[in-house]
Design a protein around this motif. Structure first.
Motif, short mmCIF file in Angstrom:
data_model
loop_
_atom_site.label_atom_id
_atom_site.label_comp_id
_atom_site.label_asym_id
_atom_site.label_seq_id
_atom_site.Cartn_x
_atom_site.Cartn_y
_atom_site.Cartn_z
N SER A 83 0.81 -1.21 0.00
CA SER A 83 0.00 0.00 0.00
C SER A 83 0.85 1.27 0.00
O SER A 83 0.31 2.37 -0.13
N TYR A 84 2.16 1.14 0.15
CA TYR A 84 3.03 2.31 0.24
C TYR A 84 3.43 2.84 -1.13
O TYR A 84 3.66 2.07 -2.07
N GLY A 85 3.56 4.14 -1.21
CA GLY A 85 4.34 4.72 -2.29
C GLY A 85 5.80 4.68 -1.86
O GLY A 85 6.11 4.96 -0.69
N MET A 86 6.69 4.33 -2.76
CA MET A 86 8.11 4.20 -2.42
C MET A 86 8.94 5.15 -3.27
O MET A 86 8.67 5.33 -4.47
N GLY A 87 9.93 5.74 -2.65
CA GLY A 87 10.79 6.66 -3.37
C GLY A 87 12.26 6.41 -3.11
O GLY A 87 12.63 5.80 -2.10
N TRP A 88 13.07 6.85 -4.04
CA TRP A 88 14.52 6.88 -3.88
C TRP A 88 14.97 8.33 -3.96
O TRP A 88 14.54 9.07 -4.85
N GLU B 211 18.04 15.02 -2.75
CA GLU B 211 17.26 15.26 -3.95
C GLU B 211 16.52 14.00 -4.39
O GLU B 211 16.97 12.87 -4.20
N PHE B 212 15.38 14.24 -5.01
CA PHE B 212 14.54 13.17 -5.50
C PHE B 212 15.18 12.49 -6.70
O PHE B 212 15.74 13.15 -7.57
N VAL B 213 15.05 11.15 -6.73
CA VAL B 213 15.56 10.37 -7.85
C VAL B 213 14.43 9.71 -8.63
O VAL B 213 14.29 9.89 -9.83
N ALA B 214 13.61 8.93 -7.92
CA ALA B 214 12.54 8.18 -8.59
C ALA B 214 11.51 7.77 -7.55
O ALA B 214 11.80 7.69 -6.36
N ARG B 215 10.28 7.49 -8.03
CA ARG B 215 9.26 7.00 -7.13
C ARG B 215 8.35 6.04 -7.87
O ARG B 215 8.19 6.10 -9.07
N ILE B 216 7.74 5.15 -7.07
CA ILE B 216 6.77 4.22 -7.62
C ILE B 216 5.58 4.18 -6.67
O ILE B 216 5.74 4.03 -5.46
N ARG B 217 4.41 4.35 -7.22
CA ARG B 217 3.21 4.37 -6.40
C ARG B 217 2.76 2.96 -6.06
O ARG B 217 3.25 1.98 -6.64
N SER B 218 1.80 2.86 -5.18
CA SER B 218 1.32 1.53 -4.78
C SER B 218 0.74 0.79 -5.98
O SER B 218 0.83 -0.44 -6.06
N GLY B 219 0.20 1.53 -6.92
CA GLY B 219 -0.38 0.91 -8.11
C GLY B 219 0.62 0.62 -9.20
O GLY B 219 0.27 0.04 -10.23
N GLY B 220 1.89 1.03 -8.99
CA GLY B 220 2.94 0.74 -9.95
C GLY B 220 3.36 1.88 -10.84
O GLY B 220 4.36 1.76 -11.56
N ASP C 134 5.98 6.12 1.72
CA ASP C 134 4.87 7.04 1.91
C ASP C 134 3.62 6.22 2.22
O ASP C 134 3.13 5.48 1.36
N GLN C 135 3.10 6.35 3.41
CA GLN C 135 1.96 5.55 3.84
C GLN C 135 0.72 5.78 3.00
O GLN C 135 -0.15 4.90 2.90
N ASP C 136 0.62 6.95 2.40
CA ASP C 136 -0.57 7.28 1.61
C ASP C 136 -0.57 6.60 0.25
O ASP C 136 -1.58 6.66 -0.46
N GLY C 137 0.57 5.98 -0.11
CA GLY C 137 0.61 5.25 -1.36
C GLY C 137 0.89 6.11 -2.58
O GLY C 137 1.03 5.59 -3.69
N VAL C 138 1.01 7.41 -2.37
CA VAL C 138 1.16 8.31 -3.52
C VAL C 138 2.60 8.32 -4.01
O VAL C 138 2.88 8.17 -5.19
N GLY C 139 3.52 8.54 -3.06
CA GLY C 139 4.92 8.60 -3.47
C GLY C 139 5.18 9.83 -4.32
O GLY C 139 5.11 9.78 -5.55
N THR C 140 5.48 10.93 -3.69
CA THR C 140 5.70 12.18 -4.43
C THR C 140 7.19 12.41 -4.64
O THR C 140 8.02 11.55 -4.37
N VAL D 57 9.13 15.57 2.41
CA VAL D 57 8.22 15.77 3.53
C VAL D 57 7.03 14.81 3.47
O VAL D 57 6.38 14.55 4.48
N ASP D 58 6.76 14.26 2.31
CA ASP D 58 5.60 13.36 2.17
C ASP D 58 5.90 11.92 2.55
O ASP D 58 5.01 11.08 2.53
N TYR D 59 7.15 11.62 2.87
CA TYR D 59 7.55 10.26 3.22
C TYR D 59 7.74 10.15 4.73
O TYR D 59 8.46 10.94 5.34
N GLU D 60 7.12 9.13 5.31
CA GLU D 60 7.16 8.98 6.76
C GLU D 60 8.35 8.14 7.22
O GLU D 60 8.83 8.30 8.35
#
Length: 123
Positions: free
Chosen positions: A31-36, A46-55, A98-104, A108-111
């Motif tokens: 259910s998590y959004g994941m980021g690197w 700095e942000f590199v990449a992210r993948i949402r819970s839906g892919g 990111d618990q919300d699954g969005v992965g921005t 600040v959006d990552y817990e």
């Protein structure tokens, strides 16, 4: 509470490849959004990449076409395949959840955050 552990960093020559892994301990990984993200000394992370819970995936411009983020929900793991590495890719790489699954693209959006893994690109 989620616990993230990165692995796969190391020293690689320019043009080489590495695959980073980030293993999560919780039961709700899917259910998590994941980021690197990545950070070099004296600079902001700095942000590199992210993948949402839906892919759905999204990349920063400086890695687009070279890096690929993927997830395996059966293994509670997210990956970052890094190809055509450049010296400028040298940094400590962090995964985040990111618990919300969005992965921005915003920290600040990552817990939850891993401890980081060093990637050094040098000849």
């Amino acid at each position: 509470q989620e616990h993230l552990v990165e692995s796969g960093g190391g020293l690689v020559q320019p043009g080489g490849s590495l695959r980073l892994s980030c293993a999560a301990s919780g039961r709700t990984f899917r259910s998590y959004g994941m980021g690197w993200f990545r950070q070099v000394p004296g600079a902001e992370r700095e942000f590199v990449a992210r993948i949402r819970s839906g892919g759905n995936t999204y990349y920063s411009d400086f890695v687009k076409g070279r890096f690929t983020i993927a997830r395996d929900n059966t293994k509670n793991t997210v990956y970052l395949q890094m190809n055509s590495l450049k010296p400028d890719d040298t940094a400590v790489y962090y995964c985040a959840a990111d618990q919300d699954g969005v992965g921005t693209t915003r920290e600040v959006d990552y817990e939850y955050w891993g401890q980081g893994t060093q990637v050094t690109v040098s000849s």
